[in-house]
Scaffold this motif. Structure first.
Motif, PDB file in Angstrom:
ATOM      1  N   PRO A 111      13.661  34.393 -17.767  1.00  0.00           N
ATOM      2  CA  PRO A 111      13.213  33.281 -16.734  1.00  0.00           C
ATOM      3  C   PRO A 111      13.710  32.694 -15.281  1.00  0.00           C
ATOM      4  CG  PRO A 111      12.811  33.332 -18.697  1.00  0.00           C
ATOM      5  CD  PRO A 111      13.682  34.671 -18.703  1.00  0.00           C
ATOM      6  N   GLY A 112      13.070  33.027 -14.204  1.00  0.00           N
ATOM      7  CA  GLY A 112      14.094  32.117 -12.939  1.00  0.00           C
ATOM      8  C   GLY A 112      15.017  33.416 -12.359  1.00  0.00           C
ATOM      9  N   ALA A 113      15.217  34.304 -13.155  1.00  0.00           N
ATOM     10  CA  ALA A 113      15.789  36.044 -12.411  1.00  0.00           C
ATOM     11  C   ALA A 113      14.975  36.823 -12.230  1.00  0.00           C
ATOM     12  CB  ALA A 113      17.471  35.455 -13.969  1.00  0.00           C
ATOM     13  N   VAL A 397      17.168  42.987  -3.542  1.00  0.00           N
ATOM     14  CA  VAL A 397      17.162  41.433  -2.746  1.00  0.00           C
ATOM     15  C   VAL A 397      16.980  40.716  -4.554  1.00  0.00           C
ATOM     16  CG1 VAL A 397      15.032  39.107  -1.986  1.00  0.00           C
ATOM     17  CG2 VAL A 397      15.400  42.027  -1.062  1.00  0.00           C
ATOM     18  N   ILE A 398      17.942  39.839  -4.443  1.00  0.00           N
ATOM     19  CA  ILE A 398      18.384  38.648  -5.830  1.00  0.00           C
ATOM     20  C   ILE A 398      18.109  36.818  -5.764  1.00  0.00           C
ATOM     21  CG2 ILE A 398      19.936  38.586  -7.616  1.00  0.00           C
ATOM     22  CD1 ILE A 398      20.961  41.083  -5.441  1.00  0.00           C
ATOM     23  N   GLU A 399      17.525  36.931  -6.754  1.00  0.00           N
ATOM     24  CA  GLU A 399      17.350  35.425  -6.845  1.00  0.00           C
ATOM     25  C   GLU A 399      17.112  34.545  -7.706  1.00  0.00           C
ATOM     26  OE1 GLU A 399      13.767  32.472  -5.111  1.00  0.00           O
ATOM     27  OE2 GLU A 399      13.322  34.283  -5.027  1.00  0.00           O
ATOM     28  N   TYR A 400      17.965  33.866  -8.435  1.00  0.00           N
ATOM     29  CA  TYR A 400      17.983  33.484  -9.564  1.00  0.00           C
ATOM     30  C   TYR A 400      18.247  31.766  -9.500  1.00  0.00           C
ATOM     31  CZ  TYR A 400      20.033  36.635 -12.038  1.00  0.00           C
ATOM     32  OH  TYR A 400      20.348  37.859 -13.599  1.00  0.00           O
ATOM     33  N   ASP A 401      17.096  31.074 -10.120  1.00  0.00           N
ATOM     34  CA  ASP A 401      17.057  29.623 -10.450  1.00  0.00           C
ATOM     35  C   ASP A 401      18.066  29.038 -10.698  1.00  0.00           C
ATOM     36  OD1 ASP A 401      15.934  29.277 -12.706  1.00  0.00           O
ATOM     37  OD2 ASP A 401      14.372  29.222 -12.512  1.00  0.00           O
ATOM     38  N   ARG A 402      18.156  27.409 -10.809  1.00  0.00           N
ATOM     39  CA  ARG A 402      19.379  27.456 -11.438  1.00  0.00           C
ATOM     40  C   ARG A 402      20.014  27.111 -13.417  1.00  0.00           C
ATOM     41  NH1 ARG A 402      21.523  21.764 -14.275  1.00  0.00           N
ATOM     42  NH2 ARG A 402      24.007  21.513 -12.255  1.00  0.00           N
ATOM     43  N   ASP A 403      18.708  27.601 -13.179  1.00  0.00           N
ATOM     44  CA  ASP A 403      18.424  27.097 -15.071  1.00  0.00           C
ATOM     45  C   ASP A 403      19.223  28.974 -15.798  1.00  0.00           C
ATOM     46  OD1 ASP A 403      17.900  24.748 -15.709  1.00  0.00           O
ATOM     47  OD2 ASP A 403      15.718  25.300 -16.070  1.00  0.00           O
ATOM     48  N   ALA A 406      22.116  28.957 -15.322  1.00  0.00           N
ATOM     49  CA  ALA A 406      23.872  28.103 -16.624  1.00  0.00           C
ATOM     50  C   ALA A 406      22.737  29.514 -17.912  1.00  0.00           C
ATOM     51  CB  ALA A 406      22.203  27.863 -16.469  1.00  0.00           C
ATOM     52  N   GLN A 407      22.571  31.049 -17.839  1.00  0.00           N
ATOM     53  CA  GLN A 407      21.753  31.480 -18.505  1.00  0.00           C
ATOM     54  C   GLN A 407      23.657  32.617 -18.770  1.00  0.00           C
ATOM     55  OE1 GLN A 407      19.715  31.469 -21.143  1.00  0.00           O
ATOM     56  NE2 GLN A 407      19.088  29.446 -20.896  1.00  0.00           N
ATOM     57  N   VAL A 408      23.459  32.689 -17.228  1.00  0.00           N
ATOM     58  CA  VAL A 408      24.796  33.898 -17.725  1.00  0.00           C
ATOM     59  C   VAL A 408      26.369  32.891 -17.090  1.00  0.00           C
ATOM     60  CG1 VAL A 408      23.151  36.168 -17.833  1.00  0.00           C
ATOM     61  CG2 VAL A 408      24.275  34.777 -15.205  1.00  0.00           C
ATOM     62  N   ARG A 409      26.662  31.951 -17.420  1.00  0.00           N
ATOM     63  CA  ARG A 409      27.239  31.199 -16.404  1.00  0.00           C
ATOM     64  C   ARG A 409      28.518  31.537 -17.220  1.00  0.00           C
ATOM     65  NH1 ARG A 409      27.855  24.376 -16.808  1.00  0.00           N
ATOM     66  NH2 ARG A 409      30.411  24.830 -16.322  1.00  0.00           N
ATOM     67  N   GLU A 410      28.789  31.356 -18.217  1.00  0.00           N
ATOM     68  CA  GLU A 410      29.861  31.119 -19.470  1.00  0.00           C
ATOM     69  C   GLU A 410      30.945  33.066 -19.082  1.00  0.00           C
ATOM     70  OE1 GLU A 410      29.829  30.212 -22.923  1.00  0.00           O
ATOM     71  OE2 GLU A 410      29.473  27.771 -22.703  1.00  0.00           O
ATOM     72  N   ARG A 431      28.574  25.096  -9.145  1.00  0.00           N
ATOM     73  CA  ARG A 431      26.964  24.547  -8.862  1.00  0.00           C
ATOM     74  C   ARG A 431      26.360  23.877 -10.178  1.00  0.00           C
ATOM     75  NH1 ARG A 431      27.822  28.609  -5.614  1.00  0.00           N
ATOM     76  NH2 ARG A 431      26.496  29.287  -3.693  1.00  0.00           N
ATOM     77  N   PHE A 432      27.308  23.672 -10.613  1.00  0.00           N
ATOM     78  CA  PHE A 432      26.866  23.149 -12.629  1.00  0.00           C
ATOM     79  C   PHE A 432      27.706  21.290 -12.161  1.00  0.00           C
ATOM     80  CE2 PHE A 432      25.249  26.846 -13.852  1.00  0.00           C
ATOM     81  CZ  PHE A 432      24.256  26.911 -13.526  1.00  0.00           C
ATOM     82  N   SER A 433      28.119  20.797 -11.171  1.00  0.00           N
ATOM     83  CA  SER A 433      29.188  19.987 -10.596  1.00  0.00           C
ATOM     84  C   SER A 433      27.901  19.026 -10.457  1.00  0.00           C
ATOM     85  CB  SER A 433      29.840  19.792  -9.546  1.00  0.00           C
ATOM     86  OG  SER A 433      29.145  19.967  -8.438  1.00  0.00           O
ATOM     87  N   GLU A 434      27.959  17.459 -10.349  1.00  0.00           N
ATOM     88  CA  GLU A 434      27.242  16.431 -10.673  1.00  0.00           C
ATOM     89  C   GLU A 434      26.802  16.526  -8.622  1.00  0.00           C
ATOM     90  OE1 GLU A 434      26.624  14.654 -14.210  1.00  0.00           O
ATOM     91  OE2 GLU A 434      25.918  14.103 -12.432  1.00  0.00           O
ATOM     92  N   ASP A 435      27.940  16.130  -8.290  1.00  0.00           N
ATOM     93  CA  ASP A 435      27.836  16.220  -6.502  1.00  0.00           C
ATOM     94  C   ASP A 435      26.484  17.184  -6.057  1.00  0.00           C
ATOM     95  OD1 ASP A 435      29.337  13.906  -6.740  1.00  0.00           O
ATOM     96  OD2 ASP A 435      30.786  15.169  -5.546  1.00  0.00           O
TER      97      ASP A 435
END
Length: 445
Positions: A111-113, A397-403, A406-410, A431-435
């Motif tokens: 999803p989203g990737a 051409v690669i496109e991921y959304d934030r979610d 997040a799935q592969v962040r770690e 990309r996961f900081s508050e700012d």
């Protein structure tokens, strides 16, 4: 033609190759000379090209860039039968080349990737058409049509100036270019043409190309190697080769005719027959002697067939014939076998495979719809013939959304740290900081 008897021997692929050696010394000498010629064109441009034309083509003071009126004149005067044949070849090659352009594919990783696989044409191509011992309007078709099918927007064509035509490119080649809408044509030959296409020549308005394609002699093939890394190239199509695998029931005169058809290209052409039938070998020897003496280019044919690169090779059985062919990896492979269609898939290394007694290489040279610009010198083990794919670049051409990220962040951070490249992980974490989340409008998870 000499006969080499390999029966009763257990040869490795290297041993099989040693039995019918290719002209490696000629290629080595050509590489050194071609590299000098290419560098001279890069350094001195038009001056070098004119000196080379005088030396190699016996032409001086000709138009290096062919004027539009010369192309129009050639198109108007071409033999109608030749025009019709070229038009039919264009249709057939375009049809076969279209099948070589893959459709874009989207892979949904999650999803989203997603990853889109697409094939992008190069912006500009340079095609080389030989013009020494023969005239090759068919090569115009074989080079230009795949580039057009691939979507190349700009195509420059180079071919040697002809002393017999006052320094012009051969009119039949110009006519073929006109039929395909090519109006950027240069009267430049040999290794110098490859150098000019690769590096460009400002004085002529010749911009560097992205890919160079086209057949030629050993010097043209070597020039491609010299410009590799500057531009993309097709395979190094040097002196032509034919290898025929035949059984006892094959027609000796057809085999002889096909061996001679390729030998007439050049004294360095390779013509090889592999068979497990001594009787067929003898019949072919007789037929070659008869037909070669009566062919138009009999002296050139004799030189090619008598050279060390040509032979009739006797083997023990069909399996050994397959092994020999795959080790040799010929430019053109003909199968004159009773079960040719059934066993064709066993022959894995060849520029093009011609199956059955009614599929001669000559058909592929002109009207089969396949391409006749093919790898020589054993390159068919790892290289393909010319096609639309020659002018295409696979691109992801690669496109991921934030979610999805997040799935592969770690795991990204883990691998980055394992490779001691912590900034790679930091780039993901940023990309996961508050700012960052607030500035992109994404909700913090």
């Amino acid at each position: 033609m000499r006969t080499i008897d390999l029966r009763g021997q257990k040869l490795s692929p290297a041993g099989m190759l040693a039995a019918v050696p290719r002209a490696t010394q000629a290629r080595a000498e050509a590489l050194e000379a071609a590299a000098r010629i290419v560098e001279d064109v890069r350094a001195r441009g038009v001056e070098a090209l004119r000196e080379q034309a005088a030396q190699f083509d016996r032409v001086e003071d000709h138009a290096l860039r062919v004027p539009d009126e010369q192309i129009a004149e050639a198109a108007a005067s071409v033999d109608p039968a030749v025009r019709a044949a070229l038009e039919e070849a264009i249709v057939r090659v375009r049809q076969a080349s279209t099948a070589q352009v893959p459709a874009a594919q989207t892979t949904q990783i999650g999803p989203g990737a997603r990853i889109v696989q697409r094939w992008q044409p190069v912006n500009r191509a340079g095609v080389y058409i030989p013009g020494g011992k023969a005239v090759y309007p068919s090569s115009v078709v074989m080079n230009v049509v795949p580039a057009q099918v691939a979507g190349v927007q700009a195509i420059a064509l180079a071919s040697p100036p002809q002393a017999a035509f006052d320094g012009r490119v051969h009119p039949t080649i110009l006519a073929a270019a006109s039929l395909l809408g090519i109006d950027e044509v240069y009267a430049i030959g040999g290794a110098g043409a490859i150098g000019a296409l690769a590096h460009g020549v400002d004085e002529l308005g010749l911009d560097p190309v992205d890919v160079v394609s086209g057949p030629g002699n050993n010097y043209v093939a070597s020039a491609k190697r010299a410009v590799a890394g500057v531009v993309g190239t097709d395979s190094e199509a040097g002196a032509t080769e034919i290898l025929i695998v035949a059984d006892a029931d094959a027609d000796a005169r057809l085999i002889a005719a096909d061996l001679i058809s390729q030998a007439e290209h050049d004294e360095q052409a390779s013509a090889v027959l592999v068979t497990d039938s001594p009787a067929l070998a003898e019949r072919v020897t007789v037929a070659v002697t008869d037909l070669a003496a009566r062919t138009h280019h009999r002296e050139r044919v004799a030189a090619a067939l008598d050279g060390p690169q040509s032979a009739i090779v006797l083997v023990d059985d069909a399996d050994t014939a397959v092994a020999f062919s795959n080790a040799y990896a010929p430019e053109h492979l003909e199968l004159h076998l009773a079960d040719a269609a059934a066993v064709a898939e066993r022959f894995t290394s060849a520029g093009a495979v011609f199956v059955g007694a009614h599929t001669p290489v000559s058909l592929g040279d002109y009207m089969a719809g396949s391409n006749h610009v093919l790898p020589t010198g054993g390159q068919a083990r790892y290289a393909s013939g010319l096609g639309a794919y020659t002018f295409l670049r696979p691109q992801q051409v690669i496109e991921y959304d934030r979610d999805a990220l997040a799935q592969v962040r770690e795991r990204v951070v883990t691998l980055a740290n394992a490779e001691v490249l912590p900034a790679h992980g930091d780039a993901v974490e940023a990309r996961f900081s508050e700012d960052t989340a607030s500035s992109t409008g994404d909700r913090v998870r």
